[in-house]
Design a protein around this motif. Structure first.
Motif, PDB file in Angstrom:
ATOM      1  N   ALA A  36      26.527  55.563  60.028  1.00  0.00           N
ATOM      2  CA  ALA A  36      27.211  56.851  59.954  1.00  0.00           C
ATOM      3  C   ALA A  36      28.727  56.687  60.047  1.00  0.00           C
ATOM      4  O   ALA A  36      29.487  57.353  59.326  1.00  0.00           O
ATOM      5  CB  ALA A  36      26.706  57.768  61.077  1.00  0.00           C
ATOM      6  N   VAL A  37      29.182  55.772  60.912  1.00  0.00           N
ATOM      7  CA  VAL A  37      30.622  55.560  61.065  1.00  0.00           C
ATOM      8  C   VAL A  37      31.218  54.986  59.784  1.00  0.00           C
ATOM      9  O   VAL A  37      32.254  55.466  59.282  1.00  0.00           O
ATOM     10  CB  VAL A  37      30.894  54.641  62.274  1.00  0.00           C
ATOM     11  N   ILE A  38      30.583  53.948  59.228  1.00  0.00           N
ATOM     12  CA  ILE A  38      31.124  53.334  58.012  1.00  0.00           C
ATOM     13  C   ILE A  38      31.101  54.321  56.857  1.00  0.00           C
ATOM     14  O   ILE A  38      32.073  54.414  56.069  1.00  0.00           O
ATOM     15  CB  ILE A  38      30.332  52.067  57.667  1.00  0.00           C
ATOM     16  N   ALA A  39      30.024  55.089  56.702  1.00  0.00           N
ATOM     17  CA  ALA A  39      29.962  56.071  55.617  1.00  0.00           C
ATOM     18  C   ALA A  39      31.032  57.141  55.783  1.00  0.00           C
ATOM     19  O   ALA A  39      31.679  57.552  54.808  1.00  0.00           O
ATOM     20  CB  ALA A  39      28.575  56.706  55.582  1.00  0.00           C
ATOM     21  N   ALA A  40      31.245  57.588  57.031  1.00  0.00           N
ATOM     22  CA  ALA A  40      32.282  58.596  57.270  1.00  0.00           C
ATOM     23  C   ALA A  40      33.674  58.047  56.976  1.00  0.00           C
ATOM     24  O   ALA A  40      34.540  58.745  56.430  1.00  0.00           O
ATOM     25  CB  ALA A  40      32.198  59.094  58.709  1.00  0.00           C
ATOM     26  N   GLY A  70      25.747  55.317  53.011  1.00  0.00           N
ATOM     27  CA  GLY A  70      24.915  56.361  53.601  1.00  0.00           C
ATOM     28  C   GLY A  70      23.487  56.320  53.091  1.00  0.00           C
ATOM     29  O   GLY A  70      22.524  56.498  53.860  1.00  0.00           O
ATOM     30  N   LEU A  71      23.326  56.066  51.792  1.00  0.00           N
ATOM     31  CA  LEU A  71      21.972  55.978  51.229  1.00  0.00           C
ATOM     32  C   LEU A  71      21.212  54.810  51.828  1.00  0.00           C
ATOM     33  O   LEU A  71      20.022  54.942  52.170  1.00  0.00           O
ATOM     34  CB  LEU A  71      22.070  55.827  49.710  1.00  0.00           C
ATOM     35  N   GLN A  86      38.116  56.105  44.923  1.00  0.00           N
ATOM     36  CA  GLN A  86      36.753  55.698  44.589  1.00  0.00           C
ATOM     37  C   GLN A  86      35.945  55.294  45.817  1.00  0.00           C
ATOM     38  O   GLN A  86      34.798  54.870  45.689  1.00  0.00           O
ATOM     39  CB  GLN A  86      36.782  54.531  43.598  1.00  0.00           C
ATOM     40  N   ALA A  87      36.536  55.388  47.017  1.00  0.00           N
ATOM     41  CA  ALA A  87      35.804  55.007  48.220  1.00  0.00           C
ATOM     42  C   ALA A  87      34.599  55.906  48.465  1.00  0.00           C
ATOM     43  O   ALA A  87      33.689  55.533  49.210  1.00  0.00           O
ATOM     44  CB  ALA A  87      36.733  55.036  49.437  1.00  0.00           C
ATOM     45  N   ALA A  88      34.595  57.094  47.860  1.00  0.00           N
ATOM     46  CA  ALA A  88      33.443  57.984  48.034  1.00  0.00           C
ATOM     47  C   ALA A  88      32.170  57.347  47.492  1.00  0.00           C
ATOM     48  O   ALA A  88      31.068  57.608  48.012  1.00  0.00           O
ATOM     49  CB  ALA A  88      33.716  59.312  47.343  1.00  0.00           C
ATOM     50  N   ILE A  89      32.287  56.518  46.471  1.00  0.00           N
ATOM     51  CA  ILE A  89      31.114  55.815  45.934  1.00  0.00           C
ATOM     52  C   ILE A  89      30.534  54.890  46.999  1.00  0.00           C
ATOM     53  O   ILE A  89      29.317  54.831  47.219  1.00  0.00           O
ATOM     54  CB  ILE A  89      31.491  55.031  44.670  1.00  0.00           C
ATOM     55  N   LEU A  90      31.409  54.147  47.676  1.00  0.00           N
ATOM     56  CA  LEU A  90      30.942  53.271  48.746  1.00  0.00           C
ATOM     57  C   LEU A  90      30.335  54.069  49.888  1.00  0.00           C
ATOM     58  O   LEU A  90      29.346  53.638  50.496  1.00  0.00           O
ATOM     59  CB  LEU A  90      32.103  52.407  49.251  1.00  0.00           C
TER      60      LEU A  90
END
Length: 881
Positions: free
Chosen positions: A734-738, A770-771, A761-765
């Motif tokens: 959760a922390v890394i995705a946030a 998160g997935l 483009q970090a939203a892709i990561l």
């Protein structure tokens, strides 16, 4: 008929092509000259066959077509003018393929590189064939197999020397010499077929043959190949040498090879082959001595090492002496390297053998180089470089011999004080004589100090005033005092070596502090083997960091760039110390965040911050090189702080054994990954706010490594028993995705377009991390409740994963539509495709009917909803997103 040469179809075709090209050129010339066909002039009949065509005599009377005399026939003027124009301009040629400049890569790879590789492979093949087939061959067959192979290579090389390219012949000949060396060595040293005397004679013949062929063909590559093969022979076959009788063949064999190199150096200046032989000799002798040397080899090895030294010293100087020219810098480098290796070897071999007169060896070197300098002065006085080099080496070993023989630290103290006096006098009176003499004595004092330190005794048990530290203390203070006086009086510009005094004083002072710190820890009665050494090293790191701050401040006050750069050197070593110590010493028994390890990180970080703050106040006094060097200071501070917290965080889990003794390592890895993600977010925000590009790049790298650690930890089976959702694994995901999801907020700052696009483009990561986290947590949640779900819980887990993927793809698609983010939509559609493939190819095979309905129904609703969204809002039709 037998005398008529045969003409092939290819030759006839070539003749035909040439005739056609010639006829075409004649037709173009006739058309340009307006000459009718068959060569007749307009209105005139063509000349009969065999009838001579008369031309005006005036044309033949002219010396050339460029004659300025008036023509006899005015009607011939246009024709002659046309011919003059024709021959004045360059003739038109048929287009031909241009020759490529240089060497074709295809020819280089196929014609040379592959051949060299093939020779090396053949050499190894022969070696392994001999090792494998030796038990099956009779003694004569064992020896002749290798010899015939080498002779075959030599025959091919000689046969092709005049017929093919030079490189092929040289390669084959060199390979043959190497195989001959291999065969003879194997026959005598490993398998005992040939007696030592016969092998020695055969190797002498092979060496002489190699030298003669390399000189005859003027081929340095041939010399290098034969030399390399000869030195590889004992290493490849792993010959023995543990006994005194077995050491002699190896050492004599190496001497024979080096003798050939010396002979070649008399005629050819092949420095590459000589350097290769020197390096191979050092590696081979030291490699043998590391595993087989004992006291019975002492004098034998010393005699041969001396012989090797003479060989390479001769190879370095004989060429220039014979031709009475100055020695090149490469030759002098070989001479100094050879002398250095021999001096170290001699001191090591003779240690304890000359206790009554320990200075005998350095005095012998003093006499040798003194005689060499006298010989150079007598034979070639114009060879100034070699004369000074030999004389300098003679003075050097004389300098070393005095403290070695006396064994007293007062000699070093006296020379240090004398150097300080001479340098001060030279600066005070502007005397070049005093200045040069002071520099020489200062260098002698340092060399004497290097010899004295490992031999002296640290008694009495008092810091800085013992027999080992006192000479170094005096040297540091005398040198620092001289430089300080020069700097304050403005006389440092008169001495070009003044910056060296500053650097030496700073670095030697750091060494003295570390030496006395280790001595103080060594006086303890019961030091811990691992923890004690680690505590000593961490303490030294703290002292060096504080010492660097003080020295840097002094360099700012003195306006001395040399002092400041020396302080930065000490600070750099202080930074590396904790990183190195953490790897070689076990400090897991220390309590986290309350230990010398953590204290060293804190002290070093604060010291670096202090240096950066002082530099910012005095930036106008710094040089551009210093500004560039200190520009990386913020990044160094961040990395050191990150690593320090990482080490303590990891050891905290080890200390507390949480959540269990079996899974604390997995938990520590997840905790470290989460911390790295948060640290990356902080750095990215700071880099965007302060317009620091290096911090932004560092943040991207740290965030990527944190995500990588997270993915590695997700495969650790020790984390499978944790409870669902409320665990450190899910928290880390959760922390890394946030962090990745919020990273585009930093792109709102005024950043370059390329960086803004990259960070955006970090939203892709974020979606990917998160997935992955939701997938793993879904599976582990079903596993947690497997007792209530029955034996087929894994099928339910797979169905749940498919539903989670469907839900995530739907949410991501909606987010991509709302945020107008095309890459997010592409990612969502890709996830839909992956989910469909999983459902049809995997889930369908084991799900029961109710679960199939549930799984397919949820996927169908999601796909229909996505289709509706695309049609309703026209997603993807816009020209610009």
């Amino acid at each position: 008929m037998s005398d008529i040469p045969l003409i092939s179809c290819k030759d006839l075709q070539e003749i035909h092509d040439r005739l056609e090209r010639l006829a075409g050129r004649i037709e173009r010339i006739e058309a340009w000259l307006d000459i009718p066909a068959e060569g007749s002039a307009p209105g005139e009949p063509a000349a009969e066959a065999g009838e001579a065509v008369e031309l005006p005599a005036a044309e033949f009377a002219q010396p050339s077509f460029f004659s300025q005399a008036a023509p006899a026939d005015a009607s011939a003027e246009p024709l002659k003018q046309r011919l003059a124009d024709l021959f004045d301009r360059p003739a038109r040629k048929e287009p031909r393929p241009e020759k490529a400049e240089g060497v074709s890569w295809e020819a280089l790879v196929g014609g040379k590189w592959l051949q060299w590789i093939g020779i090396v492979v053949a050499f190894f093949a022969m070696a392994y064939f001999l090792a494998w087939a030796w038990p099956f061959l009779p003694p004569a067959g064992r020896l002749m197999a290798g010899i015939f192979g080498g002779l075959a290579f030599l025959a091919v090389g000689e046969r092709t020397r005049e017929r093919l390219e030079r490189g092929f012949s040289e390669g084959m000949t060199g390979g043959g010499l190497a195989i001959l060396y291999l065969s003879i060595w194997a026959g005598t040293q490993r398998y005992g077929i040939l007696p030592f005397e016969a092998a020695f004679v055969l190797m002498a013949l092979v060496t002489a043959l190699g030298v003669g062929l390399s000189v005859r063909c003027d081929a340095v590559s041939l010399s290098a190949l034969s030399t390399l093969g000869g030195f590889l022979t004992p290493a490849l076959l792993q010959g023995g040498g543990s006994g005194a009788s077995q050491a002699l063949p190896l050492l004599a064999y190496i001497a024979l090879l080096n003798g050939g190199i010396l002979a070649v150096s008399l005629f050819k200046r092949w420095r590459g082959a000589t350097g290769l032989s020197f390096a191979a000799t050092v590696l081979l002798v030291f490699g043998w001595a590391a595993g087989s040397y004992n006291d019975s080899h002492r004098w034998t090895l010393f005699a041969f090492v001396t012989l090797y030294f003479l060989f390479f010293a001769g190879a370095a100087v004989f060429y220039s002496l014979i031709r009475q020219e100055k020695a090149a810098s490469e030759d002098l480098m070989l001479l100094f390297a050879d002398t250095f290796v021999y001096a170290l070897s001699g001191f090591g071999l003779l240690a304890g053998s000359t206790s009554g007169f320990p200075a005998a060896f350095p005095l012998a070197l003093t006499a040798f180089f003194g005689l060499a300098a006298w010989a150079v002065r007598s034979l070639t006085p114009e060879n100034i470089t070699l004369l000074y080099s030999a004389g300098g080496l003679s003075i050097l070993f004389l300098t070393v011999a005095i403290p070695v023989q006396l064994g007293q630290g007062w000699v070093v103290v006296a020379w240090s004080m004398e150097a300080a006096v001479l340098l001060s006098l030279g600066a005070r009176f502007g005397s070049a004589l005093f200045r040069r003499a002071g520099q020489v004595v200062w260098g002698i004092s340092i060399l004497s100090l290097l010899v004295w330190l490992p031999l002296s005794s640290p008694l009495p048990r008092v810091l800085f005033l013992n027999g080992q530290a006192l000479p170094l203390l005096v040297s540091v203070f005398s040198t620092a005092g001289v430089y300080l006086w020069m700097r304050l009086s403005g006389r440092d510009s008169s001495d070009s070596a003044a910056p060296l005094y500053a650097v030496y004083a700073v670095l030697a002072g750091a060494w003295l502090a570390a030496q006395e710190t280790y001595r103080a820890f060594g006086w303890r009665q019961t030091p811990s083997a691992a923890g004690g050494h680690a505590a000593e090293a961490f303490t030294v790191a703290c002292l060096w960091a504080v010492y660097a701050v003080g020295v840097f401040y002094g360099g700012l006050r003195l306006r001395s760039q040399a002092v400041r750069l020396a302080a930065l050197m000490v600070a750099a070593v202080a930074i590396l110390m904790p990183l190195w110590i953490s790897q070689i010493y076990s400090t897991g028994q220390w309590s986290p965040f309350v230990n010398l390890r953590w204290l060293s990180y804190v002290v070093i970080v604060l010291s670096l911050l202090a240096i950066g703050w002082m530099f910012s106040k005095e930036r106008e006094a710094a040089q551009p090189s210093e500004s560039d060097l200190l520009g990386i200071l913020p990044a160094a501070v961040c990395l050191l702080a990150l690593w320090g917290v990482t080490v303590e965080l990891y050891n905290s889990f080890q200390w507390c054994q949480i959540p269990s003794p079996a899974s604390w390592e997995a938990a520590a890895l997840f905790a470290v990954a989460a911390f790295w993600g948060l640290f990356a977010a902080f750095l990215l925000a700071a880099g965007a706010a302060w317009q620091r590009r290096d911090l932004r790049f560092l943040a991207c790298g740290i965030g990527g490594i944190g995500a990588f650690l997270l993915l590695i930890g997700s495969f650790d089976p020790e984390s499978a028993g944790w409870g669902p959702v409320f665990n450190i694994r899910f928290l880390a995901f959760a922390v890394i995705a946030a962090v990745f999801a919020l990273a585009p907020l930093a792109a709102r700052q005024p950043l370059p377009e390329a960086e803004r696009s990259f960070i955006g483009q970090a939203a892709i990561l974020a979606a990917f991390v998160g997935l992955w986290g939701l997938t793993q947590e879904t599976y582990e949640t079903v596993r947690w409740f497997r007792g209530a779900l029955g034996p087929h819980w894994d099928r339910i887990a797979q169905m749940a994963v498919s539903l989670v993927w469907t839900l995530c793809a739907t949410l991501l698609l909606i987010a991509g539509i709302v945020r107008q983010h095309r890459m997010i939509r592409f990612f969502a559609l890709s996830l839909f495709g992956l989910t469909i493939a999983k459902v049809f190819c995997f889930d369908l095979g084991f799900l029961e009917t109710p679960y199939r309905v549930f799984s397919f129904g949820g996927l169908a609703l999601a796909l229909i909803g996505v289709s509706w969204l695309y049609k309703r809002y026209g997603v993807g039709r816009e020209a610009k997103v």
